[in-house]
Scaffold this motif. Structure first.
Motif, mmCIF file in Angstrom:
data_model
loop_
_atom_site.group_PDB
_atom_site.id
_atom_site.type_symbol
_atom_site.label_atom_id
_atom_site.label_comp_id
_atom_site.label_asym_id
_atom_site.label_seq_id
_atom_site.Cartn_x
_atom_site.Cartn_y
_atom_site.Cartn_z
ATOM 1 N N UNK A 170 16.266 2.059 8.140
ATOM 2 C CA UNK A 170 15.745 0.704 7.982
ATOM 3 C C UNK A 170 14.959 0.241 9.203
ATOM 4 N N UNK A 171 15.129 0.918 10.345
ATOM 5 C CA UNK A 171 14.352 0.551 11.531
ATOM 6 C C UNK A 171 12.867 0.861 11.352
ATOM 7 N N UNK A 172 12.535 1.666 10.347
ATOM 8 C CA UNK A 172 11.131 1.956 10.063
ATOM 9 C C UNK A 172 10.531 0.982 9.052
ATOM 10 N N UNK A 173 11.359 0.127 8.473
ATOM 11 C CA UNK A 173 10.864 -0.880 7.525
ATOM 12 C C UNK A 173 9.999 -1.890 8.275
ATOM 13 N N UNK A 174 8.875 -2.261 7.675
ATOM 14 C CA UNK A 174 7.954 -3.160 8.366
ATOM 15 C C UNK A 174 7.268 -4.105 7.381
ATOM 16 N N UNK A 175 6.682 -5.195 7.884
ATOM 17 C CA UNK A 175 5.965 -6.125 7.003
ATOM 18 C C UNK A 175 4.709 -5.485 6.418
ATOM 19 N N UNK A 176 4.497 -5.722 5.128
ATOM 20 C CA UNK A 176 3.282 -5.278 4.439
ATOM 21 C C UNK A 176 2.775 -6.444 3.587
ATOM 22 N N UNK A 177 1.510 -6.412 3.279
ATOM 23 C CA UNK A 177 0.915 -7.509 2.533
ATOM 24 C C UNK A 177 1.458 -7.568 1.106
ATOM 25 N N UNK A 178 1.674 -8.807 0.626
ATOM 26 C CA UNK A 178 2.127 -9.022 -0.753
ATOM 27 C C UNK A 178 0.975 -9.047 -1.737
ATOM 28 N N UNK A 179 -0.248 -8.726 -1.281
ATOM 29 C CA UNK A 179 -1.427 -8.810 -2.150
ATOM 30 C C UNK A 179 -1.284 -8.077 -3.480
ATOM 31 N N UNK A 180 -0.716 -6.851 -3.501
ATOM 32 C CA UNK A 180 -0.665 -6.120 -4.781
ATOM 33 C C UNK A 180 0.161 -6.804 -5.864
ATOM 34 N N UNK A 181 1.020 -7.745 -5.479
ATOM 35 C CA UNK A 181 1.890 -8.385 -6.461
ATOM 36 C C UNK A 181 1.437 -9.790 -6.819
ATOM 37 N N UNK A 182 0.259 -10.162 -6.400
ATOM 38 C CA UNK A 182 -0.203 -11.524 -6.652
ATOM 39 C C UNK A 182 -0.792 -11.699 -8.044
ATOM 40 N N UNK A 183 -1.153 -10.593 -8.706
ATOM 41 C CA UNK A 183 -1.787 -10.685 -10.019
ATOM 42 C C UNK A 183 -1.115 -9.711 -10.977
ATOM 43 N N UNK A 184 -0.878 -10.163 -12.190
ATOM 44 C CA UNK A 184 -0.192 -9.334 -13.189
ATOM 45 C C UNK A 184 -0.946 -8.029 -13.472
ATOM 46 N N UNK A 185 -2.283 -8.044 -13.670
ATOM 47 C CA UNK A 185 -2.972 -6.768 -13.928
ATOM 48 C C UNK A 185 -2.770 -5.750 -12.811
ATOM 49 N N UNK A 186 -2.754 -6.225 -11.574
ATOM 50 C CA UNK A 186 -2.530 -5.311 -10.450
ATOM 51 C C UNK A 186 -1.134 -4.709 -10.505
ATOM 52 N N UNK A 187 -0.143 -5.509 -10.833
ATOM 53 C CA UNK A 187 1.230 -5.011 -10.933
ATOM 54 C C UNK A 187 1.364 -3.998 -12.058
ATOM 55 N N UNK A 188 0.741 -4.303 -13.204
ATOM 56 C CA UNK A 188 0.810 -3.382 -14.329
ATOM 57 C C UNK A 188 0.135 -2.054 -14.015
ATOM 58 N N UNK A 189 -0.999 -2.135 -13.319
ATOM 59 C CA UNK A 189 -1.695 -0.892 -12.972
ATOM 60 C C UNK A 189 -0.858 -0.047 -12.019
ATOM 61 N N UNK A 190 -0.179 -0.665 -11.071
ATOM 62 C CA UNK A 190 0.662 0.090 -10.154
ATOM 63 C C UNK A 190 1.806 0.778 -10.911
ATOM 64 N N UNK A 191 2.369 0.051 -11.884
ATOM 65 C CA UNK A 191 3.424 0.659 -12.694
ATOM 66 C C UNK A 191 2.915 1.833 -13.510
ATOM 67 N N UNK A 192 1.730 1.671 -14.110
ATOM 68 C CA UNK A 192 1.148 2.760 -14.897
ATOM 69 C C UNK A 192 0.863 3.973 -14.021
ATOM 70 N N UNK A 193 0.340 3.743 -12.818
ATOM 71 C CA UNK A 193 0.033 4.860 -11.930
ATOM 72 C C UNK A 193 1.295 5.605 -11.519
ATOM 73 N N UNK A 194 2.393 4.864 -11.342
ATOM 74 C CA UNK A 194 3.645 5.523 -11.010
ATOM 75 C C UNK A 194 4.115 6.436 -12.127
ATOM 76 N N UNK A 195 4.083 5.942 -13.365
ATOM 77 C CA UNK A 195 4.482 6.769 -14.497
ATOM 78 C C UNK A 195 3.541 7.957 -14.666
ATOM 79 N N UNK A 196 2.254 7.720 -14.493
ATOM 80 C CA UNK A 196 1.271 8.800 -14.616
ATOM 81 C C UNK A 196 1.522 9.885 -13.569
ATOM 82 N N UNK A 197 1.832 9.457 -12.349
ATOM 83 C CA UNK A 197 2.068 10.417 -11.267
ATOM 84 C C UNK A 197 3.237 11.340 -11.609
ATOM 85 N N UNK A 198 4.306 10.756 -12.101
ATOM 86 C CA UNK A 198 5.471 11.570 -12.450
ATOM 87 C C UNK A 198 5.171 12.490 -13.637
ATOM 88 N N UNK A 199 4.556 11.920 -14.684
ATOM 89 C CA UNK A 199 4.297 12.701 -15.897
ATOM 90 C C UNK A 199 3.274 13.809 -15.656
#
Length: 257
Positions: free
Chosen positions: A202-231
Motif C-alpha cells: 500500500x506504500x506504492x498507492x498514490x493519487x491519480x486523476x478521477x477523470x476516467x470515471x466522470x462520464x458513463x461512456x468512459x466507464x463503460x468503455x473501460x469495462x469493455x476493454x477489460x473484458x476484451x483483454x481477458x477474452x
C-alpha cells in the motif's frame, strides 16, 4: 568480525506514456524531482502528442522517446524496451507519487529478491485536489478482486507499478503491444503468468486523476476493454486453466522444498 557488505539497491527507470497531457505530466515530473532517492532516469514516451507534453518532459530532464503508433500498449512497451535500470517503474501522466515512492520501490525489490513485480493501487483525486477514498475502493477494489480471480494471480495497476527489467525481457515479446484496445497493465499481468510473484504494498498507492470515471461512456468503455483483454487470451489463458497451472507450480515448488 567484519561488517556485512551493504546491500546495493537496484536502479530504477521510471516510464511515463503520454499523449496530449502536458499539464498533468508537469505535475507528475515535479513530484519525481522531489524524490528522496532519484531514479536513474525518467523516460517519457510521447505517443503523438499535439500539445507541449514533449517540451515539458525535456524541461524536467526526462528522456523523450517518440512512438507515433497510437495506443497505450505500444507506448508503454516502447518505454520498457528503452529502460536501462534494474527496475522498470510505471506511472501515468496523472499519477502523483509521494517523495518516498521510488525509494520504496528500491527497498521492496531489495528485500524481496523473489518478486517479479510490485504494485500499489490508486486514490482517485479531483482536479482541485479533493481525494475520493470511498469511490476509489468501489472502483479499484472490484478490479483487484475480479481480475485476480480471472488471472489466478494479483494484477499490476498501471498507474503505480514496477517490475524487474529481467521480467520484462522474459515477457516483452509476448504482450499485445500493437492492440490499442487492450488494457496494457492487465495484458502485462496475463503474460507474467499465474506463477509469477507479484507483491502488493500500500506504500506504492498514490493519487491519480478521477477523470476516467466522470462520464458513463468512459466507464463503460473501460469495462469493455477489460473484458476484451481477458477474452483475447482465451482459451490458453482461461481462468480455470490458469488456476490449474498455479496449483501445479505450487506442488512442484513444495516437492523441491
Amino acid at each position: 568480525m567484519p561488517e556485512p557488505a551493504a546491500r546495493a539497491e537496484p536502479t530504477v527507470s521510471v516510464v511515463i506514456p503520454v499523449r496530449d497531457d502536458a499539464e498533468y505530466l508537469e505535475r507528475c515530473l515535479r513530484a519525481l524531482d522531489e524524490q528522496s532517492s532519484p531514479p536513474l532516469e525518467v523516460i517519457v514516451v510521447d505517443n503523438g502528442s499535439s500539445d507541449a507534453s514533449a517540451a515539458v518532459a525535456r524541461r524536467y530532464g526526462a528522456r523523450v522517446v517518440e512512438q507515433h503508433e497510437v495506443g497505450i500498449p505500444i507506448a508503454s512497451a516502447t518505454g520498457y524496451d528503452a529502460a536501462r535500470g534494474d527496475i522498470i517503474a510505471r506511472l501515468d501522466s496523472d499519477s502523483r507519487p509521494g517523495p518516498e515512492w521510488v525509494a520504496t520501490v528500491q527497498r521492496l525489490f531489495a528485500e524481496h529478491p523473489e518478486a517479479d513485480a510490485l504494485t500499489g493501487s490508486g486514490l482517485l483525486e479531483t482536479d482541485d485536489g479533493e481525494t475520493q477514498p470511498v469511490r476509489s475502493r468501489l472502483y479499484l477494489g472490484p478490479y483487484f478482486t475480479l481480475v485476480r480471480w480471472a488471472l489466478a494471480n494479483r494484477p499490476v495497476f498501471g498507474s503505480a507499478m514496477a517490475l524487474r527489467r529481467s521480467t520484462w525481457e522474459r515477457v516483452g515479446d509476448d504482450v499485445c503491444r500493437h492492440d490499442p484496445d487492450v488494457h496494457d497493465d492487465m495484458d502485462l499481468s496475463v503474460h507474467l503468468g499465474p506463477d509469477a510473484v507479484v507483491l502488493f504494498d500500500d506504500r506504492l498507492t498514490l493519487p491519480v486523476s478521477a477523470r476516467p470515471l466522470q462520464h458513463v461512456p468512459s466507464m463503460l468503455r473501460r469495462g469493455w476493454r477489460g473484458m476484451y483483454t481477458l477474452a483475447r487470451h482465451w482459451p490458453r489463458e482461461h481462468p480455470l486453466g490458469r488456476h490449474a497451472r498455479r496449483l501445479r507450480a505450487r506442488r512442484i515448488a513444495a516437492r523441491s522444498d
